[in-house]
Write a protein that holds these residues in place. Structure first.
Motif, PDB file in Angstrom:
ATOM      1  N   TYR A 180       1.097  -1.299   0.316  1.00 25.46           N
ATOM      2  CA  TYR A 180      -0.168   0.273   0.158  1.00 25.46           C
ATOM      3  C   TYR A 180       1.161   1.295  -0.421  1.00 25.46           C
ATOM      4  O   TYR A 180       0.543   2.261  -0.651  1.00 25.46           O
ATOM      5  CB  TYR A 180      -1.350   0.204   0.776  1.00 25.46           C
ATOM      6  CG  TYR A 180      -2.078  -1.219   1.410  1.00 25.46           C
ATOM      7  CD1 TYR A 180      -3.317  -0.362  -0.368  1.00 25.46           C
ATOM      8  CD2 TYR A 180      -1.860  -2.098   2.225  1.00 25.46           C
ATOM      9  CE1 TYR A 180      -3.901  -1.318  -0.299  1.00 25.46           C
ATOM     10  CE2 TYR A 180      -3.433  -3.087   1.564  1.00 25.46           C
ATOM     11  CZ  TYR A 180      -4.684  -2.184   0.394  1.00 25.46           C
ATOM     12  OH  TYR A 180      -5.393  -3.416   0.611  1.00 25.46           O
ATOM     13  N   LYS A 181       1.841   0.956   0.256  1.00 23.06           N
ATOM     14  CA  LYS A 181       2.888   2.109   0.682  1.00 23.06           C
ATOM     15  C   LYS A 181       3.173   2.653  -0.770  1.00 23.06           C
ATOM     16  O   LYS A 181       3.443   3.735  -1.280  1.00 23.06           O
ATOM     17  CB  LYS A 181       4.028   2.289   1.427  1.00 23.06           C
ATOM     18  CG  LYS A 181       5.123   3.670   1.197  1.00 23.06           C
ATOM     19  CD  LYS A 181       6.053   2.701   2.219  1.00 23.06           C
ATOM     20  CE  LYS A 181       7.866   3.712   2.135  1.00 23.06           C
ATOM     21  NZ  LYS A 181       8.372   3.441   3.206  1.00 23.06           N
ATOM     22  N   MET A 182       3.932   1.904  -1.553  1.00 18.77           N
ATOM     23  CA  MET A 182       4.398   1.602  -3.097  1.00 18.77           C
ATOM     24  C   MET A 182       3.131   2.263  -4.127  1.00 18.77           C
ATOM     25  O   MET A 182       3.193   3.240  -5.335  1.00 18.77           O
ATOM     26  CB  MET A 182       4.676   0.533  -2.893  1.00 18.77           C
ATOM     27  CG  MET A 182       5.927  -0.185  -2.585  1.00 18.77           C
ATOM     28  SD  MET A 182       7.783   1.081  -2.765  1.00 18.77           S
ATOM     29  CE  MET A 182       7.707   1.826  -1.374  1.00 18.77           C
ATOM     30  N   ASP A 222       0.537   4.011  -2.745  1.00 22.08           N
ATOM     31  CA  ASP A 222       0.403   5.571  -2.177  1.00 22.08           C
ATOM     32  C   ASP A 222       0.995   6.647  -3.518  1.00 22.08           C
ATOM     33  O   ASP A 222       1.144   7.334  -3.804  1.00 22.08           O
ATOM     34  CB  ASP A 222       0.431   6.073  -1.381  1.00 22.08           C
ATOM     35  CG  ASP A 222      -1.414   4.610  -0.430  1.00 22.08           C
ATOM     36  OD1 ASP A 222      -2.123   4.210  -1.332  1.00 22.08           O
ATOM     37  OD2 ASP A 222      -1.400   5.092   0.533  1.00 22.08           O
ATOM     38  N   GLU A 223       2.897   5.908  -3.656  1.00 23.37           N
ATOM     39  CA  GLU A 223       3.464   6.320  -3.931  1.00 23.37           C
ATOM     40  C   GLU A 223       3.820   6.820  -5.092  1.00 23.37           C
ATOM     41  O   GLU A 223       4.020   7.409  -5.610  1.00 23.37           O
ATOM     42  CB  GLU A 223       5.518   6.356  -3.166  1.00 23.37           C
ATOM     43  CG  GLU A 223       5.250   6.331  -1.359  1.00 23.37           C
ATOM     44  CD  GLU A 223       6.644   6.056  -0.834  1.00 23.37           C
ATOM     45  OE1 GLU A 223       7.551   5.751  -1.562  1.00 23.37           O
ATOM     46  OE2 GLU A 223       6.575   6.024   0.406  1.00 23.37           O
ATOM     47  N   TYR A 224       3.924   5.171  -5.603  1.00 21.30           N
ATOM     48  CA  TYR A 224       3.976   5.807  -7.246  1.00 21.30           C
ATOM     49  C   TYR A 224       2.861   5.349  -7.715  1.00 21.30           C
ATOM     50  O   TYR A 224       2.897   5.857  -9.542  1.00 21.30           O
ATOM     51  CB  TYR A 224       4.917   4.526  -7.524  1.00 21.30           C
ATOM     52  CG  TYR A 224       6.097   4.420  -6.585  1.00 21.30           C
ATOM     53  CD1 TYR A 224       7.003   5.651  -7.429  1.00 21.30           C
ATOM     54  CD2 TYR A 224       6.865   3.919  -5.785  1.00 21.30           C
ATOM     55  CE1 TYR A 224       8.769   5.477  -7.251  1.00 21.30           C
ATOM     56  CE2 TYR A 224       7.909   4.284  -4.615  1.00 21.30           C
ATOM     57  CZ  TYR A 224       8.512   5.184  -5.507  1.00 21.30           C
ATOM     58  OH  TYR A 224      10.396   5.469  -4.918  1.00 21.30           O
ATOM     59  N   ASP A 225       1.809   5.785  -8.196  1.00 21.12           N
ATOM     60  CA  ASP A 225       0.438   5.379  -8.658  1.00 21.12           C
ATOM     61  C   ASP A 225       0.479   4.316  -9.850  1.00 21.12           C
ATOM     62  O   ASP A 225       0.396   4.981 -10.806  1.00 21.12           O
ATOM     63  CB  ASP A 225      -0.308   6.726  -8.921  1.00 21.12           C
ATOM     64  CG  ASP A 225      -1.302   7.287  -9.270  1.00 21.12           C
ATOM     65  OD1 ASP A 225      -2.175   5.921  -9.456  1.00 21.12           O
ATOM     66  OD2 ASP A 225      -1.921   7.740  -9.726  1.00 21.12           O
ATOM     67  N   VAL A 252      13.644  -0.089  -5.746  1.00 26.84           N
ATOM     68  CA  VAL A 252      13.352   0.824  -4.282  1.00 26.84           C
ATOM     69  C   VAL A 252      13.811  -0.367  -3.365  1.00 26.84           C
ATOM     70  O   VAL A 252      13.337  -1.244  -3.340  1.00 26.84           O
ATOM     71  CB  VAL A 252      12.102   0.823  -4.710  1.00 26.84           C
ATOM     72  CG1 VAL A 252      11.296   1.158  -2.491  1.00 26.84           C
ATOM     73  CG2 VAL A 252      11.247   1.889  -5.340  1.00 26.84           C
ATOM     74  N   THR A 286       9.425  -1.854   5.664  1.00 21.23           N
ATOM     75  CA  THR A 286       8.793  -0.001   5.318  1.00 21.23           C
ATOM     76  C   THR A 286       9.575   1.205   4.850  1.00 21.23           C
ATOM     77  O   THR A 286       9.002   1.946   4.477  1.00 21.23           O
ATOM     78  CB  THR A 286       7.192   0.338   5.699  1.00 21.23           C
ATOM     79  OG1 THR A 286       7.560   0.485   7.061  1.00 21.23           O
ATOM     80  CG2 THR A 286       6.652  -0.780   6.434  1.00 21.23           C
ATOM     81  N   THR A 312      12.696   2.505   3.044  1.00 25.43           N
ATOM     82  CA  THR A 312      13.306   2.299   1.909  1.00 25.43           C
ATOM     83  C   THR A 312      14.214   3.325   1.733  1.00 25.43           C
ATOM     84  O   THR A 312      14.622   3.745   1.816  1.00 25.43           O
ATOM     85  CB  THR A 312      11.791   2.447   0.890  1.00 25.43           C
ATOM     86  OG1 THR A 312      11.717   3.167   0.597  1.00 25.43           O
ATOM     87  CG2 THR A 312      11.133   0.905   1.515  1.00 25.43           C
TER      88      THR A 312
END
Length: 909
Positions: free
Chosen positions: A42-44, A46-49, A147, A154, A156
């Protein structure tokens, strides 16, 4: 520019498994690897769409690299079963998320990702590779970034060509040559002896490639280095080939196939809730096209109360709920009430007048005016209770009373001297129908059983700093909430009751679970007396011990530091004292219990640190933690929950009295503070090995049944059979091993789990389990049969038809099935034991009340009941409790009860 997110699923779940410790569901299913992966996912996102996505996994079995070098990855340890099972769970979740995932025979995840990254870059698609493996850095170029997770899951660091140039002084592709020279211990790639990262980097910086190094071998300085390079020329070339990511894997290169697919939101929500991932579940949208749920309500006043009472008299049934301002009803006053006569559309609601609520609307119901002191029921004036006008519907035993989580309501009435009878609870109904839910709420029932969407308590009151009390809400919002709540309760009841009847759980619900609610409410009301002076004295002794341990640790360390700080402790242990580093975290050295255990024999300081932690925990949790919880009556009032565990066990919270230490003598001393009132004694009645007796009954194993019938020590008997020695030749170590296997079998333990518990090799723990099953052949057969039955039926049951559905048993994934099998083995045993102790609790409570005894049931700890018995009733209580517990349910072996008496819990255990 479009973007594809390429995730190395194997790398990420491995890192998560070891970075996040001891994360399991309430059923004991490990979820740390899946949780960590999803956190990063989910972090990725949100960050990279990204526009496209793929998760690649390694496949078990040999890879093409082993054709070149048979020892490739040969020194890797077998994946723990607790991790193996999570691969299947994760893939199952990814399917519901609509996320593509791939694993291919003979190829590794990095080969799959390398191939797709290379091909899609040609199409002008940017690749973002997420991994914990530094080998991927060789793939970095203008359209590919890596990454890399560092020190956990989490945190990175993003690598681009410029960053690699700055850090290594090389181009990304040259890192393949570096690895070829230095090798890789984790993959068992040999490299060249004596060539580490520093030397390898120097060689490649100077000569550009491995091939160029060998072309200029005569120019290499250092005789040993030159000779090693020359002697291991072929090994170096092979190592480079092994370390190079293969980018020509036969794959589907149609980019549209890696688009996000439509998620199965209901299935995903259900899976997240089953895994107890509440944060992730909150991200799942629910497509709710249900019609607006409309109810009507009437504010209670003189006329409406008369109408309501008449309606209840006609229907002889009503639904109600008491609402509190605080989450803990034990410490809070009632702030609102809702009542609905059966079949009547109107809901009668009101705020409650109390000291904190001067602006109460409607009739001023003085629900909290007269609190009854313990055992002073005779002082109750029922006409003063509930404003005198509603008392008759609550005290009339022939009227059926329905609620959601009725224990909080019963608790209130018990405080006022009313013993609510003939009640039903739709929360407990829902729990019996689906015991695997992580939480139970009226809004979930509305959606699940009626396809209705209503506002939740959290949505109504808000969260955090913005959270409001019910008494602070405007009338329209509060009254609408109450009317929906009570109406849903009434409508859900027949739906759930029909399911309970169909599953033949009528006896379990009506004769055990429902009566138990009042037992637990009364235990909450009564509480457990605590000697605060004893706790304080213990605290002083523990403080002295902590101070002495601090001085000893400072002396051994040669300096003062904050022992409770993992960072400072790590610096002392590994930098100052030079102990071997076991593992690191994102903040530095790890100093967790596992690390300290491995360092135990390395330095005297470790023993003192472990003891310091143990004593400090006792101080913070059981001295500082318990003292503020002692009420004005000198007693601690825990909250008991019967809908937490899927197996049926009762839980204790705020505080957890089932978790008072017992394994160490210092911890056991805490029980000295839990005492009987003056003129009373504590009677501790404990089932002897009930789960093993249930196992003997369910399996019909003659060896185990005979052992129990002959009153043999079952652990000594098991040790004798497993180790092929006489009963009198069994050593304490043998018995300890046998005991671990006996109870491990009950909980479906794996050889990996047993090896960790006993600190022995997995091969040895597997041998113990195999010998055990050979010793008890009918248990082995039962274990096989219950799995087959569970798979065919979709569920397993206890001896009283408590049912638990296990969809994992039908999973195509081997590891998920493995967890399902553990659940299938454990549930009938632990659940049947829970059923039996509940029967005993209800019967003991009933006799105490029916015979007008002063003694009271105050605590249950799994297989143990504690009664605060009046001294002049002691003989009666002992005989009564033993008889009830041993007659609770007929098994093929007798139930045995051990009973002890004392002035404190310590003395009686």
């Amino acid at each position: 520019m479009k973007r594809i997110l390429l995730i190395d699923g194997s790398s990420m779940i491995f890192r998560a498994f070891y970075a996040i410790r001891d994360l399991t569901t309430k059923d004991g299913i490990p979820t740390n690897g899946v949780y960590g992966f999803l956190s990063m996912y989910y972090k990725m996102i949100d960050e990279y769409d990204p526009d496209y996505i793929l998760v690649a996994f390694d496949r078990s079995g040999p890879t093409f690299r082993e054709k070149d070098y048979k020892d490739y990855k040969a020194n890797r340890q077998q994946t723990p079963s607790e991790l193996s099972a999570q691969f299947g769970i994760l893939k199952d979740v990814l399917d519901s998320m609509g996320v593509s995932h791939i694993d291919i025979d003979e190829y590794e995840a990095d080969d799959i990702i390398g191939t797709l990254s290379t091909e899609f870059n040609k199409l002008g698609i940017e690749s973002v590779i997420v991994t914990g493996d530094r080998d991927y850095l060789q793939l970095v170029d203008g359209d590919t970034k890596v990454v890399l997770t560092k020190r956990g899951i989490t945190q990175t660091e993003v690598y681009t060509p410029d960053i690699i140039k700055e850090e290594f002084g090389l181009e990304p592709k040259q890192l393949i040559d570096v690895k070829g020279f230095m090798g890789d211990q984790s993959d068992n790639i040999p490299g060249v002896p004596g060539v580490g990262e520093k030397t390898a980097l120097k060689l490649i910086k100077e000569y550009g490639s491995m091939e160029s190094v060998y072309e200029n071998l005569d120019n290499i300085s250092g005789k040993v280095l030159k000779k090693n390079l020359e002697d291991y020329h072929e090994i170096a070339l092979m190592s480079k080939k092994l370390g190079e990511i293969y980018v020509n894997v036969p794959l589907d290169l149609e980019i549209d196939n890696y688009k996000f697919k439509d998620p199965d939101y209901p299935a995903l929500k259900e899976k997240f809730e089953r895994l107890e991932f509440r944060t992730f579940a909150s991200r799942v949208p629910i497509d709710d096209d249900t019609e607006e749920f409309i109810t009507e309500y009437v504010v209670l006043n003189d006329d409406s109360i008369k109408d309501l009472v008449e309606e209840v008299k006609k229907s002889k049934s009503f639904t109600f709920k008491l609402f509190y301002d605080e989450e803990s009803y034990i410490k809070s006053n009632v702030s609102a009430i809702g009542i609905k006569a059966a079949g009547n559309p109107a809901i009668y609601v009101s705020r409650i007048a109390n000291e904190d609520n001067d602006s109460a609307k409607g009739v001023q119901l003085n629900l909290t005016e007269e609190i009854v002191e313990e055992d002073d029921v005779s002082s109750i004036n029922y006409t003063d209770l509930i404003d005198g006008r509603l008392s008759e519907i609550f005290t009339e035993n022939s009227y059926t009373k329905l609620s959601f989580d009725i224990k909080s309501d019963i608790f209130f009435f018990l405080k006022h001297g009313i013993s609510l009878e003939n009640y039903r609870d739709v929360m407990i109904s829902d729990y019996l129908v689906d015991p695997s839910q992580t939480s139970y709420s009226i809004e979930k029932q509305a959606l699940k059983y009626l396809n209705k969407s209503i506002i939740s308590y959290e949505e109504l009151t808000g969260k955090g700093k913005n959270k409001k009390k019910l008494s602070e809400l405007p009338d329209d919002k509060l009254f609408q909430f109450i009317s929906e709540y009570v109406t849903i309760t009434e409508r859900v009841y027949p739906v759930l009751d029909e399911i309970i009847e169909e599953r033949e759980m009528h006896e379990l619900y009506y004769e055990i679970e429902l009566p138990l609610i009042k037992v637990l409410a009364d235990m909450e009301r009564t509480g457990f007396k605590v000697d605060i002076d004893e706790l304080r004295n213990m605290g002083k002794e523990l403080e002295k011990k902590i101070s002495a341990l601090e001085l000893k640790i400072y002396e051994l360390a040669g300096m003062e530091f904050n022992i409770a700080s993992p960072k400072q402790l790590g610096e002392v242990l590994f930098d100052k004292l030079g102990l071997p580093v076991i593992k690191k975290t994102k903040t530095g050295y790890s100093t967790d219990a596992e690390v300290l255990d491995k360092l135990y024999d390395k330095h005297e300081i470790i023993e003192s640190i472990l003891e310091y932690r143990s004593v400090s925990k006792l101080m913070s949790t059981y001295i500082d933690g318990l003292i503020p919880l002692i009420g004005s009556d000198g007693r601690i009032h825990s909250t008991f929950r019967q809908n937490i565990t899927a197996t049926g066990r009762i839980s204790s919270t705020e505080p957890n009295l089932q978790n008072i230490p017992i394994k160490t003598e210092e911890g056991r001393k805490i029980r000295k503070a839990f005492v009987a009132s003056k003129g009373y004694k504590l009677v501790d009645a404990d089932y002897s090995q009930i789960e093993l007796r249930v196992l003997a009954h369910l399996s019909g194993d003659k060896v185990m049944i005979d052992a129990f019938k002959n009153d043999e020590d079952i652990h000594t008997k098991t040790a004798s059979e497993v180790f092929h020695v006489g009963m009198d030749e069994v050593t304490p170590l043998m018995r300890s091993r046998a005991k671990a296997v006996n109870f491990g079998i009950v909980y479906g333990i794996s050889d990996y789990g047993l090896s960790r518990d006993l600190d022995i090799p997995r091969s040895e723990s597997k041998e113990y389990i195999d010998k055990y099953l050979a010793t008890y052949p009918d248990i082995k057969k039962y274990m096989a049969d219950i799995i087959v039955s569970g798979k065919e039926l979709g569920y397993v049951e206890t001896i009283l038809n408590r049912r638990r559905y296990i969809p994992e048993l039908k999973s195509k994934n081997f590891n998920i099935r493995g967890f399902g099998e553990r659940i299938a083995l454990n549930t009938p045993i632990q659940g049947s034991a829970a059923d039996i102790i509940k029967i005993a609790m209800v019967r003991v409570y009933d006799v105490l009340k029916k015979d007008g005894l002063k003694s009271r049931l105050i605590l249950q700890v799994h297989d143990e009941l504690i009664i605060e018995a009046a001294e002049d009733e002691l003989d009666t209580i002992k005989q009564m409790v033993v008889k009830i517990m041993e007659d609770a349910h007929k098994l093929s072996v007798d139930l045995k009860t051990d009973i002890n008496i004392g002035d404190s819990w310590y003395d009686s255990k």
